[in-house]
Design a protein around this motif. Structure first.
Motif, PDB file in Angstrom:
ATOM      1  N   ALA B 355       0.860  -1.187   0.000  1.00 35.82           N
ATOM      2  CA  ALA B 355       0.000   0.000   0.000  1.00 35.82           C
ATOM      3  C   ALA B 355       0.893   1.232   0.000  1.00 35.82           C
ATOM      4  N   PRO B 356       0.361   2.365  -0.436  1.00 40.58           N
ATOM      5  CA  PRO B 356       1.172   3.592  -0.370  1.00 40.58           C
ATOM      6  C   PRO B 356       1.554   3.893   1.082  1.00 40.58           C
ATOM      7  N   ILE B 357       2.724   4.468   1.238  1.00 45.40           N
ATOM      8  CA  ILE B 357       3.159   4.860   2.588  1.00 45.40           C
ATOM      9  C   ILE B 357       2.332   6.081   3.012  1.00 45.40           C
ATOM     10  N   THR B 358       1.923   6.104   4.257  1.00 45.95           N
ATOM     11  CA  THR B 358       1.074   7.203   4.735  1.00 45.95           C
ATOM     12  C   THR B 358       1.776   8.016   5.806  1.00 45.95           C
ATOM     13  N   ARG B 359       1.628   9.321   5.688  1.00 43.06           N
ATOM     14  CA  ARG B 359       2.149  10.200   6.739  1.00 43.06           C
ATOM     15  C   ARG B 359       0.979  10.763   7.522  1.00 43.06           C
ATOM     16  N   VAL B 360       1.054  10.708   8.822  1.00 44.11           N
ATOM     17  CA  VAL B 360       0.012  11.302   9.637  1.00 44.11           C
ATOM     18  C   VAL B 360       0.607  12.503  10.365  1.00 44.11           C
ATOM     19  N   SER B 361       0.211  13.650   9.894  1.00 43.90           N
ATOM     20  CA  SER B 361       0.625  14.927  10.480  1.00 43.90           C
ATOM     21  C   SER B 361      -0.247  15.935   9.778  1.00 43.90           C
ATOM     22  N   ASN B 362       0.065  17.173   9.863  1.00 40.63           N
ATOM     23  CA  ASN B 362      -0.757  18.146   9.143  1.00 40.63           C
ATOM     24  C   ASN B 362       0.070  19.388   8.933  1.00 40.63           C
ATOM     25  N   ASP B 363      -0.474  20.268   8.118  1.00 45.87           N
ATOM     26  CA  ASP B 363       0.260  21.498   7.863  1.00 45.87           C
ATOM     27  C   ASP B 363      -0.237  22.620   8.739  1.00 45.87           C
ATOM     28  N   GLN B 364      -1.172  22.310   9.580  1.00 48.46           N
ATOM     29  CA  GLN B 364      -1.731  23.388  10.372  1.00 48.46           C
ATOM     30  C   GLN B 364      -0.893  23.584  11.620  1.00 48.46           C
ATOM     31  N   LEU B 365      -1.062  24.726  12.206  1.00 46.95           N
ATOM     32  CA  LEU B 365      -0.233  25.103  13.321  1.00 46.95           C
ATOM     33  C   LEU B 365      -0.724  24.417  14.585  1.00 46.95           C
ATOM     34  N   LEU B 366      -0.049  23.333  14.920  1.00 49.85           N
ATOM     35  CA  LEU B 366      -0.342  22.721  16.213  1.00 49.85           C
ATOM     36  C   LEU B 366      -0.042  23.704  17.318  1.00 49.85           C
ATOM     37  N   GLU B 367       0.790  24.679  16.966  1.00 48.50           N
ATOM     38  CA  GLU B 367       1.231  25.617  17.974  1.00 48.50           C
ATOM     39  C   GLU B 367       0.338  26.846  18.041  1.00 48.50           C
ATOM     40  N   SER B 368      -0.860  26.738  17.462  1.00 48.90           N
ATOM     41  CA  SER B 368      -1.776  27.869  17.565  1.00 48.90           C
ATOM     42  C   SER B 368      -1.977  28.210  19.033  1.00 48.90           C
ATOM     43  N   GLY B 369      -2.208  29.496  19.272  1.00 48.46           N
ATOM     44  CA  GLY B 369      -2.376  29.935  20.651  1.00 48.46           C
ATOM     45  C   GLY B 369      -3.643  29.395  21.270  1.00 48.46           C
ATOM     46  N   ASN B 370      -4.511  28.849  20.459  1.00 50.04           N
ATOM     47  CA  ASN B 370      -5.792  28.445  21.003  1.00 50.04           C
ATOM     48  C   ASN B 370      -5.827  26.975  21.370  1.00 50.04           C
ATOM     49  N   ASP B 371      -6.029  26.772  22.625  1.00 49.00           N
ATOM     50  CA  ASP B 371      -6.037  25.446  23.201  1.00 49.00           C
ATOM     51  C   ASP B 371      -7.055  24.514  22.573  1.00 49.00           C
ATOM     52  N   GLU B 372      -8.259  25.029  22.407  1.00 42.50           N
ATOM     53  CA  GLU B 372      -9.352  24.196  21.910  1.00 42.50           C
ATOM     54  C   GLU B 372      -9.056  23.727  20.498  1.00 42.50           C
TER      55      GLU B 372
END
Lengths: 390, 383
Positions: B355-372
């Protein structure tokens, strides 16, 4: 009798705080303005420093008092909300340093530019953002000044460029803003603030050089609160004469606990810049009552007595209050009235900041890029429907 | 891979996620001993702050390195530094506020024990700290520099990439700064905001001459840090800051070394290989358990440990066995280190892949100031 009353009423309308006072004493009996001797600045590469006397009008005095008291109360409320775990993450409080923000703002125009580091709440307020929006930003709510996505260190307003989390990184930006002012020939200045800790960063010296070389209308202001995080200035700096550290840039060392000293020095500095003489550096000697951030109790590297002594002997708000009262520029009742009013405003803002909703998930990826129409953003899986629009 | 994807989707940890949030909610309420104004307590009831988004899986007690004590991650770092200062008279530790113990308490007590000439504060100047460290190391002493947060390392980027990484090569092996180790708290902590949550390992993985290491817990942290200090190359040691207090294990008190550039198979399996480092190892272990329970799938979990130079052999051998690979990290997916692993594995194991290799992550800022918002993203990640 009638004209008398109407005069009194006009006075009341003009100045809300005087309403309560009317009964106890006549509005007209206050001293409308007074001249104060202020501490002379130490100067570097200047023939003459700012004046050693400052004129304060009653209106100015009350306005400064109110603004500084708002900053103080707002920070104390933030401290409380933090301890209740309603504000999370990194949070740096400004209480103790109010005279700096107030004095600077009183000497420049709102059309002038200002940029500071992570201790930004006070300046955000003086630049025109409401307490509501500041506290809501701290609690990460939709109504926050950065839409609840920035937090403590990232607050912005017109001509206020933040709010910057990296120590010293905002100073070159400030010089850039000053370059734009010069280029546009609009006679505006930029105030670039940093702390005594940041004063040791290399990029600050690079900026001094460029600003002096190109004669930029930039006022570099080092708010020296005596500790860079937990390190006393003497342990971190080979020279603690921060006002001299621009070497070829003229400098002033100013009593940062006295709003009038700061105001007069900043006026002097702004005139210097506007007259085309290039940048100037000011060191404001001030003090923070809280620790560096919320994880620092603030007493492991300085004594409780030291903090107490500053509080009792040179608190900026008390100093102004005493001046107003001792010179018959305001009454004790009137000051109390302001205090009550301020508390109410902060309390209401806190209520808003704790009840306003969180930003929605769709908001998460917005403003990564400028784009129209929205672009998809890679999520944690191929099905994530994240988008950025600005 | 459809199966693998399916397992990650349909194993739908929704149920368990809501358990997690419910648990956290009650703990938040329990923690609210502070007196609240009526408006605030009202808010608290509806609040769902997630104290943590993963379960820490402690390692078994190591038996081959002598007596052990219970330590969390920051204490195991202190212990490693303590061993180093005791055994190596040239070793010095410096950084912002390290003399007082550092913001994460990793150097507590070391100044008092070894003297202020060996454990000392620097001004706030990251470029200076690393440049200084290179100088200390090139002159033959052991330099252990702390950058207060990995997010603050960028002013020192030039010194690390252009000076430290290339010193040996450009001097034809006359000089090197191999005795320098840079430590920095790293990764997502929750409510860390933009400048206290980043995972910059991929930036440094692009620079030959460096070693980049991320431990998953206290035992690994101590052994790997001591290896970094002993290693004859400049090393960057990223410490997952969320684990400083959350991760507790029995850690040997004596010095010991865990080899660099060797991945660790933390759980054996046959259907899918999952690779991560730092905190994310624990997330994947949780996922592996769920896949086993709900779908009967056997996942092999590999802790890469050293990002540069990485252990291609262990990963490839595992992929040959399982035919499937998933890589997850906290750093953004575009240009993240998972991309390098993906490419290398498909070059080496193309015919083994089912199967194709899969990456699990994202380009969004995990470090956003907003906790929620962070919590929501992390939830998606586990989902």
């Amino acid at each position: 009798m009638l004209p008398f009353i109407s005069v009194a009423l006009r006075g009341a309308a003009k100045n809300k705080v005087s309403v309560a006072v009317l009964s106890s004493r006549s509005y007209a009996s206050f001293t409308p303005q007074a001249t104060f001797d202020i501490k002379p600045c130490e100067v570097h590469r200047l023939d003459q420093g700012p004046p050693t006397q400052a004129v304060l009008t009653r209106e100015e005095g009350l306005k400064y008092y109110r603004t500084m008291q708002i900053m103080r109360r707002m920070e104390l409320k933030a401290d409380q909300l933090y301890k209740q775990k309603i504000i999370r993450g990194f949070c740096h409080l400004y209480d103790g340093q109010e005279a700096c923000a107030m004095g600077i703002e009183a000497a420049i125009n709102l059309t002038d530019h200002l940029i500071t580091a992570y201790r930004a709440h006070g300046y955000t307020y003086t630049r025109g953002v409401s307490v509501k929006e500041i506290l809501a930003e701290l609690t990460g709510r939709r109504g926050g000044v950065a839409k609840g996505k920035g937090g403590s260190m990232h607050m912005y307003a017109k001509n206020f460029y933040g709010g910057n989390g990296i120590v010293g990184a905002q100073v070159p930006l400030g010089a850039g803003v000053a370059l734009a002012c010069k280029y546009q020939g609009n006679n505006q200045v930029c105030v670039a603030l940093y702390g005594d800790g940041a004063a040791n960063q290399g990029q600050i010296f690079e900026t001094y050089n460029m600003a002096a070389l190109w004669k930029l209308p930039c006022i570099f202001i080092c708010e020296n609160n005596k500790y860079g995080m937990g390190t006393a200035v003497e342990r971190a700096a080979a020279s603690t004469d921060y006002y001299k550290r621009g070497e070829f840039i003229p400098g002033l060392r100013v009593d940062g606990m006295d709003v009038l000293c700061v105001r007069e020095a900043t006026k002097f500095a702004a005139d210097h810049c506007r007259s085309g003489k290039g940048p100037i550096l000011m060191e404001l000697q001030t003090y923070r009552y809280h620790g560096h951030s919320m994880s620092d109790p603030g007493i492991s590297y300085r004594t409780r007595e030291e903090i107490q002594e500053v509080r009792s002997k040179s608190d900026p708000i008390t100093m102004l209050k005493d001046r107003l009262i001792n010179n018959n520029m305001a009454s004790v009742e009137e000051i109390k009235e302001i205090d009550v009013d301020v508390r109410k405003e902060v309390e209401e803002a806190a209520q808003f900041a704790t009840s306003d909703p969180e930003p929605p998930l769709e908001e998460l990826c917005n403003h990564i890029y400028y784009n129209e129409p929205p672009i998809p953003v890679r999520g944690t899986n191929p099905w994530a429907k994240l988008r950025s629009s600005s | 891979m459809a199966a693998a994807r399916l397992l990650l989707r349909s194993a739908a940890l929704k149920a368990s996620l809501s358990d997690v949030s419910a648990g956290v909610q009650s703990s938040t309420a329990g923690g609210s001993l502070l007196r609240l104004s009526p408006s605030c307590s009202l808010r608290l009831k509806t609040q769902k702050r997630h104290a943590t988004h993963f379960t820490f899986y402690p390692d078994p007690v190591p038996t081959n390195y002598g007596p052990t004590t219970k330590m969390n991650l920051f204490q195991s770092i202190t212990s490693a530094l303590d061993n180093t200062l005791a055994s190596d008279p040239t070793a010095v530790i410096f950084g912002e506020d390290v003399a007082f113990g550092g913001v994460f308490r990793c150097t507590v007590g070391l100044r008092d024990k070894y003297g202020k000439d060996r454990v000392f504060n620097t001004p706030l100047c990251e470029q200076g700290i690393v440049g200084f460290g290179i100088g200390v190391a090139v002159a033959g002493a052991t330099a252990i520099a702390e950058i207060q947060f990995a997010d603050y390392i960028f002013p020192a980027f030039d010194q690390i990439v252009n000076e430290a990484a290339k010193y040996r090569y450009r001097s034809g092996n006359h000089f090197d700064c191999g005795k320098m180790t840079i430590r920095a708290p790293w990764g997502c902590v929750g409510h860390g905001s933009l400048y206290h949550s980043q995972s910059p390992e991929a930036f440094f993985a692009h620079s030959a001459g460096l070693k980049v290491v991320v431990p998953r817990g206290p035992v690994q942290a101590k052994g790997l840090l001591l290896s970094c200090i002993a290693d004859e190359n400049p090393c960057i040691f990223f410490e997952p800051k969320i684990l400083y207090r959350a991760a507790v294990e029995q850690v040997p008190t004596d010095a010991y070394h865990i080899p660099l550039s060797q991945a660790d198979i933390v759980q054996e399996g046959s259907d899918l290989t999952m690779v991560a480092w730092g905190t994310q190892v624990h997330v994947l272990r949780e996922v592996a358990n769920m896949a086993q329970d709900k779908l009967g799938l056997s996942c092999e979990v590999i802790d890469l440990q050293t990002i540069l130079p990485w252990d291609k052999e262990t990963v490839c051998k595992s992929v040959v066995k399982t035919g499937r690979l998933l890589i997850s990290h906290e750093a953004p997916v575009t240009g993240g280190f998972a991309a390098e692993i993906t490419t290398a594995v498909q070059e080496e194991c193309f015919l083994n892949l089912e199967a194709p290799i899969t990456r699990v992550s994202n380009d969004q800022l995990l470090e956003s100031g907003n906790d929620e918002l962070i919590t929501d993203v992390v939830a998606t990640l586990v989902d």
